[in-house]
Design a protein around this motif. Structure first.
Motif, PDB file in Angstrom:
ATOM      1  N   GLY A 222     -21.380 -35.081 -20.400  1.00 47.93           N
ATOM      2  CA  GLY A 222     -21.132 -34.412 -21.284  1.00 47.93           C
ATOM      3  C   GLY A 222     -19.938 -35.008 -22.287  1.00 47.93           C
ATOM      4  O   GLY A 222     -20.246 -36.343 -22.669  1.00 47.93           O
ATOM      5  N   ASP A 223     -19.024 -34.190 -22.921  1.00 50.04           N
ATOM      6  CA  ASP A 223     -18.197 -34.927 -23.685  1.00 50.04           C
ATOM      7  C   ASP A 223     -16.870 -35.511 -22.981  1.00 50.04           C
ATOM      8  O   ASP A 223     -15.845 -35.658 -23.136  1.00 50.04           O
ATOM      9  N   GLU A 224     -17.293 -36.291 -22.059  1.00 48.47           N
ATOM     10  CA  GLU A 224     -16.531 -36.948 -21.294  1.00 48.47           C
ATOM     11  C   GLU A 224     -17.004 -38.710 -21.115  1.00 48.47           C
ATOM     12  O   GLU A 224     -18.174 -38.817 -21.272  1.00 48.47           O
ATOM     13  N   ALA A 225     -15.825 -39.522 -20.797  1.00 50.54           N
ATOM     14  CA  ALA A 225     -16.323 -41.064 -20.345  1.00 50.54           C
ATOM     15  C   ALA A 225     -16.101 -41.120 -18.913  1.00 50.54           C
ATOM     16  O   ALA A 225     -14.964 -40.638 -18.434  1.00 50.54           O
ATOM     17  N   LEU A 226     -16.732 -42.034 -18.323  1.00 49.65           N
ATOM     18  CA  LEU A 226     -15.987 -42.458 -16.835  1.00 49.65           C
ATOM     19  C   LEU A 226     -15.558 -43.988 -16.953  1.00 49.65           C
ATOM     20  O   LEU A 226     -16.375 -44.899 -17.429  1.00 49.65           O
ATOM     21  N   PHE A 227     -14.434 -44.064 -16.606  1.00 50.71           N
ATOM     22  CA  PHE A 227     -13.821 -45.643 -16.369  1.00 50.71           C
ATOM     23  C   PHE A 227     -13.744 -45.717 -14.995  1.00 50.71           C
ATOM     24  O   PHE A 227     -12.827 -45.478 -14.138  1.00 50.71           O
ATOM     25  N   LEU A 228     -14.743 -46.588 -14.583  1.00 50.98           N
ATOM     26  CA  LEU A 228     -14.811 -46.948 -13.092  1.00 50.98           C
ATOM     27  C   LEU A 228     -13.728 -47.612 -12.607  1.00 50.98           C
ATOM     28  O   LEU A 228     -13.166 -47.620 -11.315  1.00 50.98           O
TER      29      LEU A 228
ATOM     30  N   ILE B 299     -17.222 -44.434  -5.880  1.00 52.34           N
ATOM     31  CA  ILE B 299     -16.861 -43.107  -6.002  1.00 52.34           C
ATOM     32  C   ILE B 299     -16.270 -42.806  -7.142  1.00 52.34           C
ATOM     33  O   ILE B 299     -15.468 -43.692  -7.703  1.00 52.34           O
ATOM     34  N   ALA B 300     -16.199 -41.787  -7.780  1.00 53.18           N
ATOM     35  CA  ALA B 300     -15.252 -41.136  -9.053  1.00 53.18           C
ATOM     36  C   ALA B 300     -14.940 -39.856  -9.009  1.00 53.18           C
ATOM     37  O   ALA B 300     -15.620 -39.097  -8.411  1.00 53.18           O
ATOM     38  N   VAL B 301     -13.924 -39.562  -9.556  1.00 57.66           N
ATOM     39  CA  VAL B 301     -13.572 -38.123  -9.611  1.00 57.66           C
ATOM     40  C   VAL B 301     -13.434 -37.586 -10.964  1.00 57.66           C
ATOM     41  O   VAL B 301     -12.679 -38.157 -11.837  1.00 57.66           O
ATOM     42  N   THR B 302     -14.239 -36.272 -11.256  1.00 55.77           N
ATOM     43  CA  THR B 302     -14.150 -35.911 -12.818  1.00 55.77           C
ATOM     44  C   THR B 302     -12.813 -35.230 -13.029  1.00 55.77           C
ATOM     45  O   THR B 302     -11.927 -34.909 -12.047  1.00 55.77           O
ATOM     46  N   ARG B 303     -12.631 -34.784 -13.975  1.00 58.23           N
ATOM     47  CA  ARG B 303     -11.312 -34.265 -14.513  1.00 58.23           C
ATOM     48  C   ARG B 303     -11.364 -32.616 -13.812  1.00 58.23           C
ATOM     49  O   ARG B 303     -10.077 -32.179 -13.437  1.00 58.23           O
ATOM     50  N   SER B 304     -12.219 -32.191 -13.446  1.00 63.40           N
ATOM     51  CA  SER B 304     -12.402 -30.870 -12.833  1.00 63.40           C
ATOM     52  C   SER B 304     -12.107 -31.237 -11.136  1.00 63.40           C
ATOM     53  O   SER B 304     -12.201 -30.242 -10.505  1.00 63.40           O
ATOM     54  N   GLY B 305     -12.025 -32.473 -10.923  1.00 61.24           N
ATOM     55  CA  GLY B 305     -11.914 -32.587  -9.353  1.00 61.24           C
ATOM     56  C   GLY B 305     -13.441 -32.861  -8.536  1.00 61.24           C
ATOM     57  O   GLY B 305     -13.437 -32.819  -7.278  1.00 61.24           O
ATOM     58  N   GLN B 306     -14.586 -32.825  -9.233  1.00 57.65           N
ATOM     59  CA  GLN B 306     -15.758 -32.892  -8.398  1.00 57.65           C
ATOM     60  C   GLN B 306     -15.980 -34.680  -8.202  1.00 57.65           C
ATOM     61  O   GLN B 306     -15.843 -35.640  -9.183  1.00 57.65           O
ATOM     62  N   VAL B 307     -16.196 -34.863  -7.121  1.00 59.94           N
ATOM     63  CA  VAL B 307     -16.626 -36.442  -6.621  1.00 59.94           C
ATOM     64  C   VAL B 307     -18.033 -36.552  -6.898  1.00 59.94           C
ATOM     65  O   VAL B 307     -18.663 -36.185  -6.508  1.00 59.94           O
ATOM     66  N   LEU B 308     -18.190 -37.864  -7.599  1.00 58.24           N
ATOM     67  CA  LEU B 308     -19.398 -38.412  -8.044  1.00 58.24           C
ATOM     68  C   LEU B 308     -19.659 -39.494  -7.107  1.00 58.24           C
ATOM     69  O   LEU B 308     -18.678 -40.493  -6.980  1.00 58.24           O
TER      70      LEU B 308
ATOM     71  N   LEU C  81     -10.536 -47.058 -13.113  1.00 58.97           N
ATOM     72  CA  LEU C  81      -9.667 -46.041 -12.807  1.00 58.97           C
ATOM     73  C   LEU C  81     -10.256 -45.086 -11.695  1.00 58.97           C
ATOM     74  O   LEU C  81      -9.601 -44.217 -11.119  1.00 58.97           O
ATOM     75  N   GLY C  82     -11.555 -45.126 -11.738  1.00 52.94           N
ATOM     76  CA  GLY C  82     -12.529 -43.916 -10.951  1.00 52.94           C
ATOM     77  C   GLY C  82     -12.320 -42.733 -11.295  1.00 52.94           C
ATOM     78  O   GLY C  82     -12.312 -41.612 -10.493  1.00 52.94           O
ATOM     79  N   THR C  83     -11.717 -42.255 -12.587  1.00 55.81           N
ATOM     80  CA  THR C  83     -11.603 -41.229 -13.246  1.00 55.81           C
ATOM     81  C   THR C  83     -12.427 -40.803 -14.449  1.00 55.81           C
ATOM     82  O   THR C  83     -12.812 -41.894 -15.099  1.00 55.81           O
ATOM     83  N   THR C  84     -12.920 -39.591 -14.844  1.00 56.11           N
ATOM     84  CA  THR C  84     -13.387 -39.293 -16.408  1.00 56.11           C
ATOM     85  C   THR C  84     -12.151 -38.809 -17.250  1.00 56.11           C
ATOM     86  O   THR C  84     -11.166 -38.497 -16.674  1.00 56.11           O
ATOM     87  N   VAL C  85     -12.303 -38.927 -18.586  1.00 57.25           N
ATOM     88  CA  VAL C  85     -11.405 -38.821 -19.469  1.00 57.25           C
ATOM     89  C   VAL C  85     -12.244 -38.214 -20.590  1.00 57.25           C
ATOM     90  O   VAL C  85     -13.516 -38.422 -20.873  1.00 57.25           O
ATOM     91  N   PRO C  86     -11.360 -37.217 -21.459  1.00 57.46           N
ATOM     92  CA  PRO C  86     -12.155 -36.777 -22.687  1.00 57.46           C
ATOM     93  C   PRO C  86     -12.601 -37.950 -23.667  1.00 57.46           C
ATOM     94  O   PRO C  86     -11.859 -38.780 -23.801  1.00 57.46           O
ATOM     95  N   ALA C  87     -13.708 -37.472 -24.191  1.00 56.34           N
ATOM     96  CA  ALA C  87     -14.496 -38.629 -25.201  1.00 56.34           C
ATOM     97  C   ALA C  87     -13.400 -38.533 -26.383  1.00 56.34           C
ATOM     98  O   ALA C  87     -13.053 -37.167 -26.818  1.00 56.34           O
ATOM     99  N   ASP C  88     -13.290 -39.458 -27.088  1.00 55.81           N
ATOM    100  CA  ASP C  88     -12.313 -39.206 -28.411  1.00 55.81           C
ATOM    101  C   ASP C  88     -12.726 -40.187 -29.296  1.00 55.81           C
ATOM    102  O   ASP C  88     -12.305 -41.563 -29.147  1.00 55.81           O
ATOM    103  N   HIS C  89     -13.571 -40.128 -30.529  1.00 53.23           N
ATOM    104  CA  HIS C  89     -13.899 -41.298 -31.239  1.00 53.23           C
ATOM    105  C   HIS C  89     -12.793 -41.805 -32.065  1.00 53.23           C
ATOM    106  O   HIS C  89     -12.843 -42.969 -32.469  1.00 53.23           O
TER     107      HIS C  89
END
Length: 384
Positions: free
Chosen positions: A311-317, A260-269, A319-327
């Motif tokens: 979208g404009d996020e990346a998932l680091f498994l 499982i992972a949790v997005t920045r908005s708190g949604q569980v994936l 850590l189990g969380t998403t973070v904003p993408a940043d080139h």
């Protein structure tokens, strides 16, 4: 003094002990928030740890001596580690900073206690019958870490695989508290397949594929509040598409994982990954979320919907969380950063598969430079 951009050899245990004074303090680390890899290797019974920087494709040693640690989880530049004597610490991998954590034997709870067995093992005992469980070593320990801004607080959660409790502590605690995973827990929420720690929120993927959500921010001896959804059935993943089924029939799946992972908005994936048995080490990922209409506790069917874009996020498994993408920091959008699928629960022996998977193109990038190293474990982390 210029440090070589590659590791010429593996240091022996004796070498590692004498090398502390030789470590460079002049390494130029990337911008805060740029992804790095903590690499662990083992040779002749000696563990060594180094940091890999994807931006310039090099492996460097850190200022402090990290040999002998197992890395359990990270938060920013801080790692939860355990040494061979089963002592837990939080360390700053870029400085000499270290936080000593309570001994495992300090666990306080209603059902279990932990006692030490020599220098390198502990075992847990059920109070009701005082029959000891099998001894545990540092290799059996799993953990998650969250550290707040400027270390104003931290939360540590750990467990021994196949045991019926978790231990956790917060800043200022001199002991661990017990989180039961079976006794006095609703049947659908029992057990641990995976877990994510985001601030004071602990999300646990139960054996029956329900998600347990615990709030650890409370005070007092317990300090735990179960805020799990009261849904009836587990979260069923839909079948693979016809294209995927054809592909799977051609290439035998050699390993798979569910986490499982949790997005920045708190949604569980729910994250499903599988590896196909071919020379390219082809790996695929599928992300799923709950259908909003199924969040009603009276809903009978709870099938998941596939998520095709972050979208404009990346998932680091790791850590189990998403973070904003940043080139500018090397974080690719709509991508999954992966090292292994059994971080919390080992079902079969596995090896690291360090890669970045793009959800848009369904393509995967491996770090071929690292194939030259005997990597036993690896974790992505985002120093801040």
């Amino acid at each position: 003094m210029q440090r070589s951009t590659t590791l010429k050899r593996r240091l022996s245990c004796t070498d590692l002990e004498s090398a502390k004074a030789m470590r460079s303090t002049l390494i130029q680390w990337p911008r805060a928030g740029s992804p790095l890899l903590m690499l662990s290797a083992e040779k002749d019974g000696c563990r060594s740890n180094s940091v890999y920087n994807p931006a310039d494709d090099r492996v460097d040693e850190t200022k402090s001596d990290l040999s002998g640690y197992r890395f359990l989880g990270s938060s920013g530049k801080w790692f939860l580690v355990v040494d061979s004597q089963l002592k837990l610490y939080i360390i700053d991998v870029f400085s000499e900073g270290r936080i000593d954590l309570p001994p495992l034997e300090s666990l306080k709870g209603s059902l279990y206690k932990i006692e030490r067995v020599g220098e390198n093992k502990v075992r847990n005992i059920l109070f009701s019958d005082l029959s000891p469980g099998d001894p545990h070593t540092a290799e059996d320990l799993r953990g998650r870490l969250w550290v707040g801004h400027n270390k104003e607080d931290y939360v540590v959660v750990w467990h021994f695989e196949m045991n019926d409790f978790l231990g956790f502590c917060k800043k200022g605690d001199d002991h661990y508290r017990e989180i039961l995973t079976r006794t006095d827990v609703r049947r659908e929420l029992r057990g641990v397949k995976d877990m994510v720690l985001k601030g004071y929120s602990l999300y646990v993927l139960a054996i029956r594929d329900f998600v347990r959500h615990l709030d650890l921010s409370g005070h007092g001896e317990d300090g735990i509040k179960d805020v799990s959804e009261n849904h009836k059935l587990p979260m069923w993943m839909p079948s693979l598409s016809m294209d995927e089924q054809v592909r799977v029939n051609i290439d035998k799946i050699t390993s798979s994982s569910e986490s499982i992972a949790v997005t920045r908005s708190g949604q569980v994936l729910v994250v499903y990954s599988y590896e196909l048995g071919n020379s390219q080490r082809d790996r695929m990922f599928h992300l799923y979320k709950r259908d909003p209409k199924d969040l009603d506790p009276n809903t009978y069917l709870t099938r998941l919907l596939e998520v095709h874009s972050l979208g404009d996020e990346a998932l680091f498994l790791d850590l189990g969380t998403t973070v904003p993408a940043d080139h500018t920091r090397g974080i690719e959008p709509n991508s999954i950063y992966f090292t292994r699928g059994d971080r919390i629960r080992h079902r079969n022996p596995s090896r690291p598969d360090i890669c970045v998977f793009n959800l848009t193109t369904k393509t995967i990038k491996h770090r071929h430079t690292l194939s030259n190293f005997n990597v036993k474990d690896a974790q992505w982390f985002l120093p801040s």
